[in-house]
Design a protein around this motif. Structure first.
Motif, PDB file in Angstrom:
ATOM      1  N   HIS A  63      53.479  21.400 -34.769  1.00  0.00           N
ATOM      2  CA  HIS A  63      52.252  22.143 -35.082  1.00  0.00           C
ATOM      3  C   HIS A  63      52.397  23.597 -34.632  1.00  0.00           C
ATOM      4  O   HIS A  63      52.243  23.922 -33.454  1.00  0.00           O
ATOM      5  CB  HIS A  63      51.057  21.477 -34.387  1.00  0.00           C
ATOM      6  CG  HIS A  63      49.738  22.047 -34.797  1.00  0.00           C
ATOM      7  ND1 HIS A  63      48.562  21.345 -34.720  1.00  0.00           N
ATOM      8  CD2 HIS A  63      49.399  23.259 -35.296  1.00  0.00           C
ATOM      9  CE1 HIS A  63      47.563  22.099 -35.144  1.00  0.00           C
ATOM     10  NE2 HIS A  63      48.057  23.283 -35.496  1.00  0.00           N
ATOM     11  N   HIS A  65      52.163  28.023 -36.237  1.00  0.00           N
ATOM     12  CA  HIS A  65      51.672  28.930 -37.285  1.00  0.00           C
ATOM     13  C   HIS A  65      52.583  30.147 -37.331  1.00  0.00           C
ATOM     14  O   HIS A  65      52.555  30.973 -36.433  1.00  0.00           O
ATOM     15  CB  HIS A  65      50.212  29.309 -37.015  1.00  0.00           C
ATOM     16  CG  HIS A  65      49.309  28.124 -37.097  1.00  0.00           C
ATOM     17  ND1 HIS A  65      48.855  27.630 -38.299  1.00  0.00           N
ATOM     18  CD2 HIS A  65      48.841  27.284 -36.141  1.00  0.00           C
ATOM     19  CE1 HIS A  65      48.119  26.552 -38.076  1.00  0.00           C
ATOM     20  NE2 HIS A  65      48.097  26.317 -36.775  1.00  0.00           N
ATOM     21  N   ASP A 275      50.759  24.072 -31.219  1.00  0.00           N
ATOM     22  CA  ASP A 275      49.796  24.853 -32.004  1.00  0.00           C
ATOM     23  C   ASP A 275      49.925  26.320 -31.592  1.00  0.00           C
ATOM     24  O   ASP A 275      48.939  26.980 -31.266  1.00  0.00           O
ATOM     25  CB  ASP A 275      48.360  24.343 -31.817  1.00  0.00           C
ATOM     26  CG  ASP A 275      47.375  25.018 -32.772  1.00  0.00           C
ATOM     27  OD1 ASP A 275      47.825  25.668 -33.736  1.00  0.00           O
ATOM     28  OD2 ASP A 275      46.162  24.901 -32.538  1.00  0.00           O
TER      29      ASP A 275
HETATM   30 ZN   LIG Z   1      46.865  24.859 -35.710  1.00  0.00          ZN
END
Ligand SMILES: [Zn+2]
Length: 423
Positions: A63, A65, A275
């Motif tokens: 996870h 970005h 994340d």
């Molecule tokens: Zn995320």
């Protein structure tokens, strides 16, 4: 005939490949060719001395970005990879059908690391901070399918964010459409949870074994435990049936309280991921080794946290034959670490602190058998210099600044521990 490279004398931790202990790793033409004890130095053109270090497969972060300069959350993965050992970055929904070609051309093709993607059910992806599923015009399963089918090498799953700030008045409908896209494309579905409504029980009802619940140890309103820390029965049934529980630390999603309650009953996350994005990179997530150090402190073994950040996420992505393992024949993506002893204050997103006795720090990262140059951190995006996130909470940057002022970021912690360590 000599190998290109030999990594000698390290402590190998490779749950996916079934290797453990003092072993040497031989690399040739970008692939692992042997993992064995006492491979002579003379068999290789180049030798890396890994004595006193831990040698693992390159980490797989499920996870992240990485659609930087084009989406709100995206960061450049290369500087972080070079100091964290993460060689495979799965972008979790930054791109939607309209922006996927840009992700490939501007990010994937230019990065030093490997990038895979979960395609957002919203065709605008995460261009902005929120609301991507609030407008039904952006939810087009047919367009999703067209892009996914033309990019099967890159698109390995479906992403949808469930929570009031993302779905607005559309409730569960974006999840139902993501479910349909996942079925039609035969891909796993990753669902983000945060602030409801929707309700967590309704969300889990629409998920299937093999799907991924990210932010699984959140302390926010969609958490999978009740206020006493007991796992809800419906969550227990879904987990036991094969729902993949993924940490996705981020800036809103990792609570020591939830983690301790679940782990006290013997539960372990399936996957530990960061994340990592424009905000979480400034703490307290920072990077994957820091997140893994938190789970070492919570009682998982080194082998367990490495499995949860190599073999297990690779299985979820369907790339386990070639990545997340040191099995001969796989890509020579390799990470070296030191496990520093000391006293390390580590924080969750509520600002709760636990003192860890070990900090996992990366010393070298190789992709396809080639070491990555250690790069300085990238500057934050203008909108990340002073963000207010989540809107309902105190400005997160204040906590982040405090951690830096205290010297509780991983770079400072590491420097302090190394200056104290006897030579
Ligand atoms: Zn995320």
């Amino acid at each position: 005939m000599r190998y290109d490279l030999l990594i000698r004398g390290g402590e190998v931790v490779d749950p996916g490949g079934g290797h453990a202990g003092r072993l040497d790793v031989a690399v040739d033409r970008g692939r692992i060719v042997a993992v064995a004890a006492n491979i002579p130095e003379s068999t290789a053109f180049q030798v890396i001395d890994a004595a006193g270090q831990i040698v693992t497969p390159g980490l797989v972060d499920l996870h992240t970005h990485v659609f930087h300069k084009i989406t709100y959350w995206g960061i450049d993965p290369d500087p972080v990879a070079s100091t964290s050992g993460v060689t495979t970055w799965n972008d979790a929904g930054s791109a939607g059908a309209i922006t996927l070609p840009g992700l490939r051309e501007f990010i994937v093709d230019r990065a030093n690391v490997r990038i895979t993607a979960f395609l957002n059910i919203s065709n605008i992806g995460l261009v902005g901070e929120n609301h991507e599923c609030a407008n039904a015009a952006y939810l087009d399963v047919d367009l999703f399918k067209r892009l996914a089918d033309r990019n099967r090498d890159l698109v390995l799953g479906v992403k949808v964010r469930m929570g009031t700030p993302t779905v607005g008045a559309n409730g569960l409908e974006p999840l139902r459409l993501a479910r349909r896209a996942a079925e039609e494309c035969e891909l796993p579905l990753m669902v983000h949870i945060a602030f409801g409504p929707p309700e967590i029980e309704d969300v889990l009802t629409l998920m299937r074994p093999g799907d991924i619940l990210t932010h699984c140890f959140t302390g926010l309103t969609m958490k999978i435990v009740d206020d006493e820390g007991r796992l809800y029965d419906f969550a227990k049934r879904a987990w036991d049936a094969g729902l993949v529980m993924d940490i996705g630390h981020g800036t809103g999603s990792f609570s020591f309280e939830t983690a301790e309650a679940l782990m006290a009953t013997g539960r372990r996350p399936d996957v530990i991921s960061t994340d990592l994005h424009q905000l979480s990179i400034n703490g307290p997530a920072y990077d994957l080794p820091t997140c893994l150090s938190k789970f070492l402190q919570l009682g998982m073994s080194l082998s367990e946290v490495i499995r949860a950040s190599t073999a297990r996420p690779a299985e979820v992505l369907g790339i386990e034959r070639e990545l997340g393992t040191l099995r001969p024949g796989s890509h020579a993506d390799i990470a070296l670490f030191r496990l520093l002893p000391g006293r390390f204050p580590l924080y969750d997103i509520a600002g709760e602190m636990r003192e860890a006795r070990n900090l996992l720090v990366n010393t070298l990262t190789l992709v396809g058998g080639r070491p990555l140059d250690r790069l300085p951190p990238a500057s934050p995006a203008p909108w990340a210099e002073d963000p207010v996130w989540p809107a309902a909470q105190t400005p997160f940057t204040e906590k982040q600044k405090t951690l830096r002022a205290l010297g509780h970021d991983p770079v400072s912690l590491r420097a302090a521990a190394e200056s104290e360590a006897p030579e």
